[in-house]
Write a protein that holds these residues in place. Structure first.
Motif, PDB file in Angstrom:
ATOM      1  N   GLU A   1      37.459  35.204  57.288  1.00  0.00           N
ATOM      2  CA  GLU A   1      37.481  35.520  55.856  1.00  0.00           C
ATOM      3  C   GLU A   1      38.465  34.602  55.124  1.00  0.00           C
ATOM      4  OE1 GLU A   1      38.043  39.525  53.164  1.00  0.00           O
ATOM      5  OE2 GLU A   1      39.571  39.076  54.665  1.00  0.00           O
ATOM      6  N   LYS A   2      39.644  34.423  55.695  1.00  0.00           N
ATOM      7  CA  LYS A   2      40.650  33.566  55.064  1.00  0.00           C
ATOM      8  C   LYS A   2      40.160  32.123  54.971  1.00  0.00           C
ATOM      9  CE  LYS A   2      45.471  32.110  55.535  1.00  0.00           C
ATOM     10  NZ  LYS A   2      46.707  32.218  56.350  1.00  0.00           N
ATOM     11  N   PHE A   3      39.532  31.647  56.037  1.00  0.00           N
ATOM     12  CA  PHE A   3      39.019  30.283  56.079  1.00  0.00           C
ATOM     13  C   PHE A   3      37.982  30.053  54.983  1.00  0.00           C
ATOM     14  CE2 PHE A   3      35.843  27.273  57.819  1.00  0.00           C
ATOM     15  CZ  PHE A   3      36.659  26.164  58.000  1.00  0.00           C
ATOM     16  N   MET A   4      37.034  30.979  54.855  1.00  0.00           N
ATOM     17  CA  MET A   4      35.991  30.840  53.835  1.00  0.00           C
ATOM     18  C   MET A   4      36.580  30.992  52.440  1.00  0.00           C
ATOM     19  SD  MET A   4      33.247  30.191  55.548  1.00  0.00           S
ATOM     20  CE  MET A   4      32.002  30.368  54.295  1.00  0.00           C
ATOM     21  N   ASN A   5      37.500  31.934  52.277  1.00  0.00           N
ATOM     22  CA  ASN A   5      38.069  32.177  50.953  1.00  0.00           C
ATOM     23  C   ASN A   5      38.855  30.967  50.456  1.00  0.00           C
ATOM     24  OD1 ASN A   5      38.457  33.979  48.727  1.00  0.00           O
ATOM     25  ND2 ASN A   5      40.570  34.244  49.387  1.00  0.00           N
ATOM     26  N   GLU A   6      39.590  30.311  51.352  1.00  0.00           N
ATOM     27  CA  GLU A   6      40.333  29.120  50.958  1.00  0.00           C
ATOM     28  C   GLU A   6      39.384  28.029  50.458  1.00  0.00           C
ATOM     29  OE1 GLU A   6      43.660  28.264  50.713  1.00  0.00           O
ATOM     30  OE2 GLU A   6      43.825  30.447  50.837  1.00  0.00           O
ATOM     31  N   PHE A   7      38.252  27.895  51.111  1.00  0.00           N
ATOM     32  CA  PHE A   7      37.261  26.909  50.662  1.00  0.00           C
ATOM     33  C   PHE A   7      36.754  27.251  49.267  1.00  0.00           C
ATOM     34  CE2 PHE A   7      32.670  25.941  50.304  1.00  0.00           C
ATOM     35  CZ  PHE A   7      32.767  24.560  50.195  1.00  0.00           C
ATOM     36  N   PHE A   8      36.399  28.527  49.064  1.00  0.00           N
ATOM     37  CA  PHE A   8      35.896  28.939  47.752  1.00  0.00           C
ATOM     38  C   PHE A   8      36.948  28.706  46.667  1.00  0.00           C
ATOM     39  CE2 PHE A   8      33.026  32.019  50.169  1.00  0.00           C
ATOM     40  CZ  PHE A   8      31.911  31.226  50.003  1.00  0.00           C
TER      41      PHE A   8
ATOM     42  N   ALA B   1      28.949  25.539  48.019  1.00  0.00           N
ATOM     43  CA  ALA B   1      29.639  26.824  47.840  1.00  0.00           C
ATOM     44  C   ALA B   1      28.681  27.909  47.369  1.00  0.00           C
ATOM     45  CB  ALA B   1      30.781  26.662  46.848  1.00  0.00           C
ATOM     46  N   LEU B   2      27.744  27.553  46.497  1.00  0.00           N
ATOM     47  CA  LEU B   2      26.757  28.539  46.036  1.00  0.00           C
ATOM     48  C   LEU B   2      25.844  28.975  47.171  1.00  0.00           C
ATOM     49  CD1 LEU B   2      25.778  27.030  42.563  1.00  0.00           C
ATOM     50  CD2 LEU B   2      27.007  29.173  42.983  1.00  0.00           C
TER      51      LEU B   2
ATOM     52  N   SER C   1      29.420  34.836  41.128  1.00  0.00           N
ATOM     53  CA  SER C   1      28.802  33.543  40.886  1.00  0.00           C
ATOM     54  C   SER C   1      29.140  32.568  41.996  1.00  0.00           C
ATOM     55  CB  SER C   1      29.256  32.984  39.533  1.00  0.00           C
ATOM     56  OG  SER C   1      30.670  32.890  39.503  1.00  0.00           O
ATOM     57  N   LEU C   2      30.362  32.699  42.546  1.00  0.00           N
ATOM     58  CA  LEU C   2      30.771  31.785  43.616  1.00  0.00           C
ATOM     59  C   LEU C   2      31.912  32.407  44.406  1.00  0.00           C
ATOM     60  CD1 LEU C   2      31.109  27.944  43.281  1.00  0.00           C
ATOM     61  CD2 LEU C   2      32.762  29.246  44.615  1.00  0.00           C
TER      62      LEU C   2
ATOM     63  N   LEU D   1      38.684  40.087  37.556  1.00  0.00           N
ATOM     64  CA  LEU D   1      40.049  39.625  37.334  1.00  0.00           C
ATOM     65  C   LEU D   1      40.110  38.111  37.182  1.00  0.00           C
ATOM     66  CD1 LEU D   1      42.748  41.148  37.166  1.00  0.00           C
ATOM     67  CD2 LEU D   1      43.144  40.552  39.546  1.00  0.00           C
ATOM     68  N   GLU D   2      39.299  37.420  37.959  1.00  0.00           N
ATOM     69  CA  GLU D   2      39.367  35.962  37.969  1.00  0.00           C
ATOM     70  C   GLU D   2      39.026  35.367  36.603  1.00  0.00           C
ATOM     71  OE1 GLU D   2      38.434  32.583  41.263  1.00  0.00           O
ATOM     72  OE2 GLU D   2      36.984  34.208  41.041  1.00  0.00           O
ATOM     73  N   SER D   3      37.886  35.777  36.051  1.00  0.00           N
ATOM     74  CA  SER D   3      37.482  35.221  34.766  1.00  0.00           C
ATOM     75  C   SER D   3      38.411  35.674  33.643  1.00  0.00           C
ATOM     76  CB  SER D   3      36.037  35.640  34.450  1.00  0.00           C
ATOM     77  OG  SER D   3      35.941  37.053  34.334  1.00  0.00           O
ATOM     78  N   THR D   4      39.087  36.809  33.834  1.00  0.00           N
ATOM     79  CA  THR D   4      39.952  37.341  32.790  1.00  0.00           C
ATOM     80  C   THR D   4      41.303  36.626  32.733  1.00  0.00           C
ATOM     81  OG1 THR D   4      38.921  39.523  33.040  1.00  0.00           O
ATOM     82  CG2 THR D   4      41.022  39.436  31.861  1.00  0.00           C
ATOM     83  N   VAL D   5      41.930  36.470  33.896  1.00  0.00           N
ATOM     84  CA  VAL D   5      43.312  35.960  33.899  1.00  0.00           C
ATOM     85  C   VAL D   5      43.418  34.470  34.190  1.00  0.00           C
ATOM     86  CG1 VAL D   5      44.115  38.220  34.662  1.00  0.00           C
ATOM     87  CG2 VAL D   5      43.777  36.434  36.356  1.00  0.00           C
ATOM     88  N   MET D   6      42.388  33.863  34.766  1.00  0.00           N
ATOM     89  CA  MET D   6      42.512  32.464  35.178  1.00  0.00           C
ATOM     90  C   MET D   6      42.833  31.508  34.017  1.00  0.00           C
ATOM     91  SD  MET D   6      42.812  30.607  37.743  1.00  0.00           S
ATOM     92  CE  MET D   6      42.174  31.578  39.106  1.00  0.00           C
ATOM     93  N   PRO D   7      42.260  31.683  32.823  1.00  0.00           N
ATOM     94  CA  PRO D   7      42.638  30.781  31.726  1.00  0.00           C
ATOM     95  C   PRO D   7      44.138  30.812  31.434  1.00  0.00           C
ATOM     96  CG  PRO D   7      40.635  31.981  31.169  1.00  0.00           C
ATOM     97  CD  PRO D   7      41.170  32.598  32.419  1.00  0.00           C
TER      98      PRO D   7
END
Length: 816
Positions: free
Chosen positions: A538-545, A630-631, A648-649, A662-668
């Motif tokens: 899981e960590k390996f794939m998540n780091e790639f994403f 990635a998709l 989405s990814l 959370l990602e789309s909300t705080v990332m900007p």
């Protein structure tokens, strides 16, 4: 084109030459004298001579004939056989399209599933086009769902998703809930009687007497137990109850305060619950007559089961059946089996006549495990604890016969039927419910490996006796066993882990990844090693994403999204398509998710190498290609159910206890913070303000991980911003802190080495050095190559820089 006004007699003389070689030579000489003009039309003489040739001459000196031949061939569509009419193309002077042939291609890979009916991988062919009918044996709901249940239902959920979302089948998935069963009846009575006993608050003396009476009954059970594992478990229970009774006995003898005695009573009641419940049931179980008592327990545990499945991201069935709701259908099913001659009534019960069925030319008993037919221990376990008394066994024509309908005894739920009040047998439940919904033949039947005999073999027999066919199930799928750290998991041995307890340690995704990393039909060992492998994956794939998301967040205009491909992109894309083909082959091979995950890991490793090479060259990777990969990986993980929500990814990041993205909300905002921090660091470096750099590092290392945010600084490149799991980031930070002193000590030791001395100790590699300490010759006395000398010079210069930093630190007092 050649002028067609040349004399026809020349052609006549050429045609009269019998020797072909001489004829072609004469034709070449004749054509060399004719002029080439556009708009040339064929004469009949041209056609006549052309018909005498089968192909243009190979001799390059006869190029006039070769050119003339190809010109006429293009117009006529090819040479004609002797004596055959030679027609021109439909449009004079224009060519037709050549004949097209499709590519040979390769044979399509067909889905094969391991079928317990054949014990081999069979090509999967549904009976009705793309529609797949599937029945899965559900749980017997009398206690908490455990990891053994998770083994079956997660595995079947993966198979169902793959068939539906990858192969495109229209799957109709049916599952049952067994809410009428010997285990449920016994447990419901025991719980009811124990609660009544507790409410009466028996005096300490009576409680002790009752516990000793229960221990006496328990000792009989212990002596009769032959299974060594079960015997050891019962001995532990017996010992624990005796130990729990001692404090209360001492309290009574010493006349201790009531509060102390009350505490001892509660402790004894808790420890002796199973023993007292069993003792009470033996004495008073037949007096329990309220049917609602037998429905409350399964209703509670069914609700808990559904909550557990939802927490595991297991899709709900298209239709759910409960035994208690299908009793009329079960009665009709049993009656028809009797009418067909394969069942018989005996003392209010109805049994299946296995001998009569097996002797029929149309039928076969024991299709799944023929070697187990006659195994009385397995058959009695299938009949249930309340149905294996000597009286019940004597009602059968053969010990191999099994109950379709059981006459109810006092203390058991009952329904009216032609044979008197009774209740369904265990095996008949699935047959009647599946038969009602799926008809005379289903595509897939699924269940745990331990259900093959007698349960599924008896299901097959009674269903085919009802429908008078030999194909009630086309493909029988059985999931493998689950062991706990190498030991057999069993409720009866009290060696099991509930799903709720498992989810306290690991997420639903991590559990699913552990299952995906093993074959669905083989034994799975639930252990710390297994889960560690899943966590690392899981960590390996998540780091790639996260890395790909960071690349995609970089601002770029529309045309900049599409960059020229170099060899590296072409090679990565070729690897991408190779891996997709390998994934498809693995899924066709019995849905081999273990191989699929390894192919996906290999693809990500290839992408990581590509991104690392681009980073080293200070170049941005090709965003469109990495996004496509990635998709695709996101799509596959979603198919497997390892991505729970719409994403989405990559793995979605949600706010705690909410569905907020959370990602789309705080990332900007994090991106703005990162850019501001980078600007501040640049000024601090230029103005030599170390305190500001330290604050910047503290923000990265101490503050942001507490919020589930990671900043990764790379020399010469923008900071990478990643959202992750807070607990994982904190563990990662702690590991770094533990390693940091060791790393710093090693770095300090290396910094202390003067560059002139760094190679002198490597006498096993080099024999001569120059005045600066740089090696010039290897151990054999050969001069080092220019390439090797250049690499050593770079290492020397890097060490020179480190050593200068060390000397400066000593001067400023940074090192003691």
């Amino acid at each position: 084109m050649w002028d067609s006004s040349g004399p026809a007699p020349a052609y006549s003389s050429i045609l009269s030459i019998s020797d072909e070689a001489a004829r072609v030579q004469a034709l070449n000489e004749h054509l060399s004298t004719r002029s080439y003009v556009r708009g040339y039309s064929l004469s009949q003489a041209d056609v006549d001579v052309f018909r005498q040739l089968s192909a243009p001459p190979a001799d390059t000196r006869l190029f006039h004939v070769a050119r003339w031949f190809r010109h006429i061939e293009a117009i006529l569509g090819g040479p004609c056989g002797r004596g055959e009419p030679c027609g021109r193309q439909a449009s004079k002077g224009r060519r037709e399209q050549p004949q097209w042939s499709p590519p040979a291609g390769s044979p399509p890979c067909k889905l094969r599933l391991y079928n317990s009916l054949t014990r081999s991988k069979d090509v999967f062919i549904p009976q009705h086009g793309k529609k797949v009918t599937w029945y899965c044996c559900g749980p017997t709901v009398y206690d908490a769902s455990h990891m053994g249940h998770a083994r079956s239902y997660i595995s079947f959920d993966i198979l169902r998703r793959v068939l539906r979302d990858y192969f495109g089948y229209d799957v109709f998935y049916c599952m049952n809930i067994t809410d009428v069963d010997d285990k449920i009846i016994r447990r419901a009575r025991q719980n009811y009687l124990f609660e009544q006993y507790r409410e009466k608050q028996p005096p300490a003396a009576q409680l002790l007497d009752d516990v000793h009476a229960a221990l006496k009954l328990f000792s009989v059970k212990l002596r009769e137990t032959t299974d060594p594992d079960k015997k050891q478990m019962l001995e532990r229970i017996q010992h624990a109850v005796k130990l729990a009774a001692e404090p209360l006995e001492r309290a009574m003898q010493s006349d201790l305060p009531a509060a102390v005695a009350d505490g001892c009573e509660e402790a004894l009641l808790a420890e002796a619950k199973d023993l007292l419940s069993d003792w009470l049931d033996c004495a008073l179980g037949s007096e329990v007559t309220d049917n609602s008592i037998f429905s409350q327990l399964p209703k509670f545990w069914e609700e808990e089961f559904h909550r557990d499945m939802e927490a595991l991201n297991v899709l709900p069935p298209d239709v759910l059946t409960r035994v208690s709701e299908y009793v009329p259908e079960i009665v009709n099913f049993v009656q028809k089996i009797v009418d067909n001659g394969y069942g018989y009534a005996s003392n209010g019960s109805v049994y299946f006549d296995t001998a009569k069925f097996a002797s029929s030319e149309r039928h076969s008993y024991g299709k799944l495990v023929p070697e187990a037919v006659g195994d009385q221990k397995a058959l009695q376990e299938g009949e249930g604890d309340l149905s294996i008394s000597a009286d019940r066994l004597s009602e059968k024509r053969s010990p191999n016969d099994f109950a379709l309908w059981k006459a109810s005894k006092p203390g058991e739920p009952s329904w009216p039927c032609p044979w008197g009040k009774g209740r369904p047998g265990w095996h008949i439940e699935c047959s009647a419910m599946a038969g009602t919904l799926l008809g005379a033949s289903m595509d897939i039947h699924g269940g745990g490996f331990d259900l093959r005999f007698p349960h599924h073999d008896n299901e097959l027999a009674q269903s085919e006796a009802y429908f008078e066919n030999d194909c009630w199930v086309r493909y029988f799928l059985h999931t493998g066993h689950l062991t706990i750290a190498g030991c057999k998991m069993s409720k009866s041995l009290k060696n099991f882990i509930t799903i709720k307890d498992a989810l306290k340690k690991h997420s639903a995704r991590q559990l699913r990844l552990a299952f995906l990393m093993h074959s669905w039909k083989d034994t799975l060992d639930y252990s710390s090693n297994t889960m560690e492998s899943a966590l690392q994956y899981e960590k390996f794939m998540n780091e790639f994403f996260l890395n790909v998301k960071d690349i995609l967040r970089a601002p770029v205009d529309i045309t900049g999204r599409f960059e020229k491909w170099e060899d590296e992109e072409s090679e990565l894309n070729e690897s991408f398509y190779d891996k997709k083909a390998a994934v498809h082959e693995a899924l066709c091979d019995n849905v081999d998710t273990r191989t699929v995950l390894e192919e996906m890991r290999a693809l990500v490793s290839r992408c990581n190498l590509y991104m690392a090479a681009r980073k080293a060259a200070r170049r941005r990777p090709n965003r469109a290609l990495l996004e496509s990969i990635a998709l695709y990986l996101t799509h596959m993980l979603t198919i497997f159910g390892a991505i729970e929500e719409e994403s989405s990814l990559g793995f979605p990041v949600r706010g705690p206890g909410t569905s907020l993205d959370l990602e789309s909300t705080v990332m900007p905002y994090l991106q703005v913070l990162s850019e501001f921090r980078e600007g501040v660091r640049k000024i601090a470096r230029e103005q030599k303000v170390p305190e500001v750099l330290q604050l910047s590092d503290a923000l990265r290392d101490d503050i942001l991980p507490e919020l589930g945010v990671r900043f990764e600084d790379h020399e010469g490149l923008p900071t990478v911003v990643k959202l992750g799991d807070r607990e994982a980031l904190l563990r990662e930070r702690e590991e770094k802190r533990q390693v940091r002193p060791v790393f710093q000590a090693a770095k300090l030791a290396k910094m202390k080495i003067p560059p002139s001395e760094m190679f002198l100790s490597e006498s096993d590699k080099y024999s001569k050095f120059d005045e600066n300490g740089l090696p010039t010759h290897d151990t054999e006395g050969k001069e080092l190559s220019k390439g090797r000398a250049k690499k050593l010079r770079k290492l020397f210069e890097a060490q020179e820089k480190l050593y200068k930093e060390y000397l400066q630190a000593v001067q400023t007092g940074s090192f003691q």
